[in-house]
Design an enzyme around this catalytic site. Structure first.
Site, short mmCIF file in Angstrom:
data_model
loop_
_atom_site.label_atom_id
_atom_site.label_comp_id
_atom_site.label_asym_id
_atom_site.label_seq_id
_atom_site.Cartn_x
_atom_site.Cartn_y
_atom_site.Cartn_z
N LEU A 1 0.68 -1.25 0.01
CA LEU A 1 -0.13 0.01 0.12
C LEU A 1 0.84 1.35 0.07
O LEU A 1 1.95 1.23 0.77
CB LEU A 1 -0.78 0.07 1.07
CG LEU A 1 -1.81 -1.17 1.30
CD1 LEU A 1 -2.53 -1.26 2.71
CD2 LEU A 1 -2.69 -1.46 0.21
N HIS B 1 -3.43 4.13 -2.32
CA HIS B 1 -4.45 3.50 -1.38
C HIS B 1 -5.02 4.35 -0.15
O HIS B 1 -6.11 4.09 -0.02
CB HIS B 1 -3.81 2.08 -1.15
CG HIS B 1 -3.04 1.33 -2.10
ND1 HIS B 1 -1.86 1.15 -2.35
CD2 HIS B 1 -3.91 0.51 -3.00
CE1 HIS B 1 -1.75 0.29 -3.57
NE2 HIS B 1 -2.94 -0.24 -3.79
N GLY C 1 -9.12 3.34 -7.81
CA GLY C 1 -8.01 4.35 -8.21
C GLY C 1 -8.34 4.60 -9.77
O GLY C 1 -8.25 3.67 -10.58
N LYS D 1 -5.94 5.46 -11.69
CA LYS D 1 -4.78 5.37 -12.32
C LYS D 1 -5.01 4.00 -13.12
O LYS D 1 -4.70 3.79 -14.29
CB LYS D 1 -3.62 4.95 -11.18
CG LYS D 1 -2.24 5.13 -11.98
CD LYS D 1 -1.09 4.38 -11.25
CE LYS D 1 -1.40 2.88 -10.87
NZ LYS D 1 -0.60 1.70 -11.49
N ASP D 2 -5.80 3.16 -12.66
CA ASP D 2 -6.10 1.99 -13.33
C ASP D 2 -7.47 2.44 -14.13
O ASP D 2 -8.62 1.72 -13.73
CB ASP D 2 -6.11 0.64 -12.51
CG ASP D 2 -5.10 0.32 -12.06
OD1 ASP D 2 -3.97 -0.16 -12.76
OD2 ASP D 2 -4.88 0.47 -10.78
N ILE E 1 -3.06 9.50 -7.75
CA ILE E 1 -1.99 10.17 -6.86
C ILE E 1 -0.63 10.00 -7.35
O ILE E 1 -0.20 8.93 -7.64
CB ILE E 1 -2.00 9.67 -5.46
CG1 ILE E 1 -3.45 9.67 -5.05
CG2 ILE E 1 -1.07 10.40 -4.51
CD1 ILE E 1 -4.05 11.11 -4.65
N MET F 1 1.85 7.06 -8.71
CA MET F 1 2.15 5.89 -7.57
C MET F 1 1.46 4.60 -8.04
O MET F 1 0.63 4.70 -8.47
CB MET F 1 1.29 6.57 -6.11
CG MET F 1 2.07 7.62 -5.63
SD MET F 1 1.87 7.68 -4.04
CE MET F 1 3.09 9.20 -3.46
N SER G 1 2.32 0.26 -6.62
CA SER G 1 2.97 -0.58 -5.76
C SER G 1 4.43 -1.07 -6.51
O SER G 1 5.29 -1.41 -5.99
CB SER G 1 2.18 -1.88 -5.41
OG SER G 1 0.97 -1.33 -5.06
N ARG G 2 4.32 -1.06 -7.83
CA ARG G 2 5.54 -1.65 -8.65
C ARG G 2 6.80 -0.41 -8.88
O ARG G 2 7.72 -0.83 -9.10
CB ARG G 2 5.25 -1.88 -10.12
CG ARG G 2 4.37 -3.31 -10.20
CD ARG G 2 3.84 -3.40 -11.55
NE ARG G 2 2.98 -4.68 -11.56
CZ ARG G 2 1.77 -4.74 -11.67
NH1 ARG G 2 1.16 -3.48 -11.40
NH2 ARG G 2 0.97 -5.89 -11.84
O1 PAF Z 1 -6.27 -2.59 -8.56
C1 PAF Z 1 -5.91 -3.63 -7.77
O2 PAF Z 1 -5.25 -3.78 -6.88
C2 PAF Z 1 -6.60 -4.83 -8.28
O3 PAF Z 1 -6.68 -5.09 -9.54
C3 PAF Z 1 -7.95 -5.31 -7.64
C4 PAF Z 1 -9.06 -4.23 -8.12
C5 PAF Z 1 -7.46 -5.28 -5.99
C6 PAF Z 1 -8.36 -6.64 -7.60
O4 PAF Z 1 -7.16 -7.71 -7.58
#
Ligand code: PAF
Length: 284
Positions: free
Chosen positions: A33, A37, A148, A150-151, A177, A185, A187-188
């Protein structure tokens, strides 16, 4: 903050909370996170009475095994952040709780929306996302669920899932963000080396250039082509796509008109790390 592992236990717990406290807000995540997040949790805290965070690294949405194996896991720090953001319940399911016996995904077919861009570049990705979100929605039964921007394409896909199968769940998109230097931002990002970061930042600067050119010169398509060429010229960047689309259907923008829902989207691999970013045209 309560930590629950079993799906049945969570459903039972939330049944009582819903009656005594009110609306359930749900933030599904894969852990590792960051502030992006945290902003989802803050929004959930503002809009609902019971905030549920799930952490589940969904093996079925990684189209490349190396990405799954290398996905960062920071469990203690995640729980600390959730506690600080006032999360009520953290759901930490096992694979068997989410996929039950089958460990199968169902194909998610929403026409072009699941076939183009992320759908085209990452075969099976949206099948995995939709399967896990469907299962989590059935367990948590939230009133509001937070994702988010971002996706951005994932958000559009989940809105479609919700419209068809979970019309009572309100899907809330929350702003992307950025780090101080402008990198979206993710996680990767911890896997990007200091030297590659400069290359990764070009994704954002290209988006800003398109935004500027589209506003000041009305030259959206020229700016898209020019910036795509610039990104392609950088040998540290493996560009997958750079395009202006309708942010709901993900159809490519063709004419000179720039409707309100237009976004520029980009995906690229930089130093072995796959990054996505986007920018709404017309935003400041
Ligand atoms: O965006 C994410 O972190 C993931 O794709 C999700 C929505 C938690 C599904 O695993």
């Amino acid at each position: 903050m309560v930590i629950i592992h079993a799906a049945a236990e969570l459903a039972d717990f939330l049944k009582k909370e819903r009656l005594t406290r009110g609306l359930v807000g749900f933030v599904p995540t894969m852990g590792a996170l960051h502030e992006g997040h945290a902003s989802l949790m803050q929004q959930a805290r503002r809009d609902t009475q019971v905030v549920v965070l799930s952490i589940f690294v969904n093996p079925k949405q990684f189209n490349e095994n190396a990405d799954f194996v290398n996905y960062p896991v920071t469990r203690e720090a995640d729980l600390e952040l959730a506690r600080n953001e006032g999360v009520d319940v953290v759901f930490l399911p096992d694979v068997s709780d989410v996929y039950e016996d089958s460990f199968q995904t169902e194909s998610a077919n929403y026409g072009d929306l699941t076939a183009v861009f992320e759908g085209g570049k990452r075969p099976g990705h949206f099948d995995g996302v939709v399967s896990v979100v469907r299962r989590l929605f059935k367990i948590v039964r939230p009133d509001l669920a937070f994702f988010g921007e971002k996706d951005l394409q994932q958000l559009a896909v989940i809105r479609q899932l919700s419209k068809i199968e979970f019309p009572r769940i309100q899907v809330i998109g929350c702003p992307l963000i950025r780090d101080e230097d402008g990198l979206a931002m993710s996680s990767r990002n911890v896997r990007i080396s200091a030297s590659d970061r400069g290359h990764a930042l070009k994704l954002h600067s290209s988006l800003l250039d398109v935004l500027r050119c589209s506003k000041t010169q009305g030259d959206l398509h020229g700016a898209i082509d020019r910036n795509r060429d610039l990104l392609n010229e950088d040998e540290h960047i493996e560009l997958e796509y750079f395009a202006a689309v309708n942010g709901k259907e993900f159809s490519i923008l063709k004419g000179r008109e720039v409707p309100e829902e237009t976004f520029v989207i980009v995906a690229a691999v930089v130093g072995g790390v796959r990054l996505i970013d986007n920018c709404r045209l017309g935003c400041s």
